[in-house]
Design a protein around this motif. Structure first.
Motif, short mmCIF file in Angstrom:
data_model
loop_
_atom_site.label_atom_id
_atom_site.label_comp_id
_atom_site.label_asym_id
_atom_site.label_seq_id
_atom_site.Cartn_x
_atom_site.Cartn_y
_atom_site.Cartn_z
N SER A 285 0.80 -1.23 0.00
CA SER A 285 0.00 0.00 0.00
C SER A 285 0.83 1.28 0.00
O SER A 285 0.33 2.33 -0.38
CB SER A 285 -0.96 0.00 1.19
OG SER A 285 -0.24 -0.11 2.40
N THR A 286 2.10 1.20 0.41
CA THR A 286 2.94 2.39 0.42
C THR A 286 4.34 2.07 -0.13
O THR A 286 4.74 0.90 -0.20
CB THR A 286 3.13 2.95 1.84
OG1 THR A 286 3.89 2.01 2.61
CG2 THR A 286 1.78 3.23 2.52
N ARG A 287 5.06 3.10 -0.47
CA ARG A 287 6.44 2.97 -0.93
C ARG A 287 7.30 2.33 0.16
O ARG A 287 8.13 1.45 -0.11
CB ARG A 287 6.97 4.35 -1.31
CG ARG A 287 8.44 4.38 -1.65
CD ARG A 287 8.85 5.84 -1.92
NE ARG A 287 10.27 5.95 -1.99
CZ ARG A 287 11.07 6.26 -0.98
NH1 ARG A 287 10.57 6.50 0.21
NH2 ARG A 287 12.37 6.34 -1.15
N ASP A 288 7.13 2.78 1.40
CA ASP A 288 7.92 2.23 2.50
C ASP A 288 7.64 0.74 2.71
O ASP A 288 8.55 -0.04 2.97
CB ASP A 288 7.68 3.00 3.79
CG ASP A 288 8.31 4.38 3.76
OD1 ASP A 288 9.24 4.59 2.96
OD2 ASP A 288 7.86 5.26 4.52
N GLU A 289 6.37 0.36 2.58
CA GLU A 289 6.01 -1.06 2.69
C GLU A 289 6.67 -1.87 1.57
O GLU A 289 7.15 -2.99 1.79
CB GLU A 289 4.49 -1.21 2.65
CG GLU A 289 4.02 -2.62 2.91
CD GLU A 289 2.51 -2.73 2.83
OE1 GLU A 289 2.03 -3.57 2.02
OE2 GLU A 289 1.82 -1.98 3.55
#
Length: 194
Positions: A49-53
């Motif tokens: 769901s996110t870039r960091d994930e």
């Protein structure tokens, strides 16, 4: 036949790792990953769901494949000193960083983030069984102290590499020396106890 991890997902992971290693953490952009991995943005966002994930998942995969894959699954060799037995477990965890310092920098940054505890917990899951096989007859208080000291040392050394203060190749020798002095001191006190 497709494996448990789809071909697209594998290309995504490999692409993120390549970018982290060659261009750095900030260069990982979802659009760039999608283009280089030849997948849609929707595919990436369906998985992460996110870039960091996305970065955490790629690093976690790489560590399972490279850092934790070399951890011995057998018990220590008979006659090995405590120092040698522990280094037999620890060396395969830290040596891959020597060949992939860019990933160490990315790991440190991801590990320092709010959701970076996932990386640490997966590492513990991989390391604890092998380490406990070595430490089976060792005093519990020493094990706790050893864990706290080595965890802090590894994190501190990783941070120094990330800041460019030291080379990644200095980590294993520093950990080796620390383990040597800690185990030598422990063994000396065991011989002097009544």
């Amino acid at each position: 036949m497709e494996s448990a991890v789809g071909d697209g997902e594998q290309r995504i992971r490999e692409t993120v790792i390549d970018i982290l290693e060659t261009e750095g953490y900030d260069a990982v952009q979802v659009r760039v990953v999608a283009r280089r991995a030849r997948v849609s943005l929707a595919k990436i966002y369906k998985l992460h769901s996110t870039r960091d994930e996305l970065i955490l998942a790629a690093l976690d995969w790489w560590m399972q494949e490279n850092r934790y894959a070399g951890i011995p699954t057998s018990h220590p060799r008979p006659g090995d000193s405590l120092h040698n037995a522990l280094m037999h477990v620890l060396r395969p965890i830290f040596e891959p960083w020597e060949h992939h310092p860019g990933l160490l920098v990315a790991y440190f940054r991801a590990r320092s983030s709010a959701s970076g505890e996932t990386l640490a917990s997966h590492g513990l899951d991989a390391v604890v069984p092998a380490a406990m096989a070595v430490l089976v007859d060792i005093d519990a208080e020493f094990i706790q102290d050893l864990d706290m000291i080595l965890t802090s040392l590894a994190y501190g050394l990783s941070g120094r590499v990330a800041r460019g203060e030291i080379e990644a190749a200095t980590i294993v020798p520093a950990i080796d020396r620390a383990v040597y002095w800690l185990t030598t001191g422990y063994e000396a006190t065991q011989g002097s106890r009544p």
